[in-house]
Design a protein around this motif. Structure first.
Motif, mmCIF file in Angstrom:
data_model
loop_
_atom_site.group_PDB
_atom_site.id
_atom_site.type_symbol
_atom_site.label_atom_id
_atom_site.label_comp_id
_atom_site.label_asym_id
_atom_site.label_seq_id
_atom_site.Cartn_x
_atom_site.Cartn_y
_atom_site.Cartn_z
ATOM 1 N N THR A 57 -3.119 -2.606 -9.915
ATOM 2 C CA THR A 57 -3.296 -3.654 -8.902
ATOM 3 C C THR A 57 -2.252 -3.575 -7.798
ATOM 4 O O THR A 57 -2.289 -4.360 -6.848
ATOM 5 C CB THR A 57 -3.217 -5.042 -9.553
ATOM 6 N N ALA A 58 -1.326 -2.619 -7.886
ATOM 7 C CA ALA A 58 -0.243 -2.534 -6.913
ATOM 8 C C ALA A 58 -0.762 -2.303 -5.498
ATOM 9 O O ALA A 58 -0.173 -2.778 -4.528
ATOM 10 C CB ALA A 58 0.729 -1.423 -7.306
ATOM 11 N N ALA A 59 -1.874 -1.562 -5.359
ATOM 12 C CA ALA A 59 -2.400 -1.253 -4.034
ATOM 13 C C ALA A 59 -2.877 -2.495 -3.286
ATOM 14 O O ALA A 59 -3.002 -2.480 -2.068
ATOM 15 C CB ALA A 59 -3.550 -0.246 -4.158
ATOM 16 N N ARG A 60 -3.160 -3.560 -4.022
ATOM 17 C CA ARG A 60 -3.602 -4.798 -3.377
ATOM 18 C C ARG A 60 -2.440 -5.604 -2.829
ATOM 19 O O ARG A 60 -2.647 -6.571 -2.100
ATOM 20 C CB ARG A 60 -4.368 -5.662 -4.385
ATOM 21 N N ILE A 61 -1.229 -5.216 -3.206
ATOM 22 C CA ILE A 61 -0.050 -6.003 -2.877
ATOM 23 C C ILE A 61 0.766 -5.271 -1.814
ATOM 24 O O ILE A 61 1.379 -4.244 -2.075
ATOM 25 C CB ILE A 61 0.798 -6.255 -4.135
ATOM 26 N N PHE A 62 0.753 -5.798 -0.607
ATOM 27 C CA PHE A 62 1.506 -5.233 0.505
ATOM 28 C C PHE A 62 1.966 -6.399 1.382
ATOM 29 O O PHE A 62 1.456 -7.519 1.245
ATOM 30 C CB PHE A 62 0.653 -4.232 1.297
#
Length: 252
Positions: A57-62
């Motif tokens: 889910t890291a790619a959703r967090i920016f």
């Protein structure tokens, strides 16, 4: 990082949050610093965010991402848990554009270092959501976006300049007084004449109008520096912002 409580199923809440900043924690977790519509600024632990495969889910967090999250909430806890999350807005315009993503990085750092309150502030929350969507949707004039944002953000925090700018009689902004003053005023807290005029203009313009202001990189960088000093003065603590140089290089 503060004490992390053990989550209990009877504390699950659903909230929308705006990501300011995220850092790696342990092997595969993330600590996420965000602003929510329910509880103001919060810190969250998201477990196994950086695993390989569909559970990553890291790619959703920016910076400035807007997410709908299920959280295990406990009042007073230094760090909460995220149970699950999903994107709440299509921000592909920011993700796919180097200039917009650089802008988001800068604004995320400003917000991360300046907002401390863990309490509901819906006017500020809605201002942030609307600003992020405006940045995402912009087709031109991105280089001036952060200038307009800083002027409007200070106003939302209660630091709007008194609208008494006069190019002849009162052309300098005194950040201590929060108003424009005469050229011969004695103060350690004066904006330059150029920054003062720009602050007056940006305070009255819509973001689409600010996009058309003919500014160069030096003017933008100087104004950003002045506005960071303005925030520092009124907040009472140093922001130590690192990312203005990134914008300076992007918007030469």
């Amino acid at each position: 990082t503060g004490k992390i409580f053990a989550p209990a199923t009877d504390m699950i809440q659903t909230t929308r949050l705006i990501v300011f900043h995220a850092i790696k924690y342990r092997e595969s977790d993330l600590l996420v610093y965000a602003y929510t519509c329910l509880h103001g600024r919060q810190s969250y632990l998201l477990r196994k965010a950086r695993t390989v495969g569909k559970h990553n889910t890291a790619a959703r967090i920016f910076p400035l991402s807007i997410l709908d999250a299920e959280i295990y909430y406990k009042s007073g806890a230094a760090i909460q848990y995220i149970k699950s999350l999903q994107p709440a807005a299509d921000l592909s315009g920011i993700r796919s554009d180097l200039h917009k993503s650089g802008m988001a990085l800068f604004l995320g750092e400003i917000l991360y270092k300046s907002i401390k309150e863990e309490e509901t502030n819906l006017p500020l929350y809605h201002f942030l959501v609307e600003s992020i969507q405006a940045l995402n949707d912009m087709e031109y004039g991105v280089a001036n976006f952060h200038l307009h944002f800083l002027a409007q953000y200070c106003a939302r925090l209660g630091y709007a300049p008194f609208p008494n700018y006069d190019s002849e009689q009162k052309p300098l902004f005194d950040m201590a007084k929060g108003m424009f003053v005469a050229r011969d005023s004695v103060s350690d807290f004066l904006f330059s004449q150029g920054d003062s005029q720009l602050l007056s203009r940006l305070s009255a313009l819509q973001v689409s109008e600010a996009a058309n202001l003919p500014l160069n990189g030096t003017q933008r960088h100087q104004f950003v520096t002045s506005m960071i000093h303005y925030l520092h003065y009124h907040l009472g603590f140093s922001l130590d912002i690192k990312s203005p140089e990134v914008l300076r290089q992007l918007f030469q």
